[in-house]
Design a protein around this motif. Structure first.
Motif: not given
Lengths: 121, 278
Positions: A37-43, A63-82
């Protein structure tokens, strides 16, 4: 059309989520663990992520921690489903920056409601 | 179920609750009344119907009515009406009720409590604006069983996920086994009472805001008009009525007028609505 990344190690869950999200007019990308997922987000950053907690290789929180550290990653809406449906897990997810939280099992109405609450619909 | 039995049960429902049961909803009678039949020790619906025809036992008639009038309920159903309530209606009433500092709200078909508790949570979040105010939420339903459920404030995982933002769940609910219980402080803000919308609500007092959402759809035109007329009598000229998204007053009553630009909201005809048309 908005994009949603569905991250879950269960192929069945990914299929069900894809069907629901496509009916809600999302373009869906799938990933079987946090690393993929992180690789997909990086591209390309998606608009939203539907995120499982327990997965091999990289779990949902990491994954969430890594995503939030990406440029623009803070703007992605994340919904846990667990299946982690206790208060402590929910609080941990919110502290890590999750926008919403779905406790499995879910249905299309719950996904629609939660996606609407985070502004994806 | 044969036509005569369906019509017989449908007539009882109409008489006792105003609910109009269309023939295509006959399956609902079977699915919802089987638990009632079992509770009273009947082998099945035919035996239940025979007893109702012969003896009309009040307790059984009451349970039949309750089983058929139970409707699904969601927290913050449709969201927008609650946003308008928070952002527009309550601030406006706070301006216009400075002399009495009192606001009365009626949730007229409260079912299992999600609607009045959604209202209570919003008001809880508006504490700074409402400090020193007397805000009452009266929640009524025809079903005693539903009212007891509502009073308990206990909801399944499925129910709390339908409409309730996760941050609100974490803030106002405690996990009790598989279920979630609403905070006692929020529960205490809502007064639950048994009430049939076919009756005169005068004894409940007057209400500045009335939520009567997704219940009129089950009534015929005449009953809708009568219910709306009684609600209008219980409201001041600047009161606000909320109906469900699929409901309207148009063609039914001239006691209310739509508040333009605010779907599902109605003011008293000839009154001075708290909220102006957008």
């Amino acid at each position: 059309m908005k994009t949603c990344l569905v991250v879950d190690d269960s192929k069945v869950i990914r299929m069900v989520a894809r069907k629901i999200l496509e009916e809600l007019n999302f373009s869906v990308v799938e990933a079987e663990d946090g690393k993929v997922a992180l690789e997909a987000c990086k591209s390309r950053l998606p608009d939203g992520v539907l995120l499982d907690w327990n997965m091999p290789v990289m779990d949902g929180i990491e994954f969430l921690n890594e995503l939030r550290a990406l440029p623009g990653g803070e703007r992605v809406a994340v919904v846990f489903c667990t299946t982690e449906n206790d208060l402590q897990h929910i609080q941990d997810a919110l502290a890590a920056g999750a926008n919403e939280y779905i406790m499995k099992p879910f249905d299309s109405e719950i996904i629609q409601t939660k996606f609407s609450q985070v502004g994806l619909i | 179920m044969n036509t005569a039995d369906f019509e017989f049960l449908a007539s009882i429902l109409k008489q006792r609750s105003g609910l109009v049961l269309a023939p295509e909803k006959a399956y609902l009678l079977e699915s919802r009344l089987m638990p009632v039949a079992r509770k009273f020790g009947f082998a099945g619906l035919p035996e239940l119907i025979v007893t109702v025809r012969k003896e009309r036992p009040e307790e059984l008639l009451r349970d039949i009515t309750e089983a058929m009038t139970t409707n699904e309920s969601l927290f913050f159903r449709d969201m927008k009406p609650f946003d308008q309530f928070r952002n527009l209606v309550v601030p406006k009433l706070v301006e216009s009720r400075q002399s009495t500092r009192r606001i009365r709200i009626w949730s007229a078909a409260a079912s299992s409590g999600q609607e009045p508790y959604s209202i209570a949570i919003i008001l809880m979040e508006m504490q700074s604006l409402l400090a020193g105010w007397d805000v009452e939420i009266t929640a009524t339903d025809i079903s005693v069983e539903m009212l007891n459920r509502a009073r308990s404030g206990l909801y399944t995982q499925f129910e709390v996920q339908r409409g309730l933002p996760i941050a609100t769940l974490v803030k106002y609910f405690k996990q009790v086994g598989e279920k979630w219980r609403l905070d006692a402080g929020v529960r205490s803000m809502v007064k639950f009472k048994e009430f049939n919308l076919l009756d005169d609500p005068a004894a409940l007092g007057r209400f500045d805001i009335v939520f009567c959402r997704n219940v009129l759809i089950y009534f015929d035109q005449q009953t809708k008009a009568e219910v709306l007329a009684r609600i209008a009598k219980a409201m001041p000229g600047d009161g606000v009525l909320y109906l469900g998204g699929a409901e309207t007053v148009l063609g039914i009553t001239d006691r209310f007028v739509p508040i333009t630009g605010h779907r599902g909201m109605y003011g008293i005809a000839g009154g001075e609505p708290a909220l102006k048309s957008a």
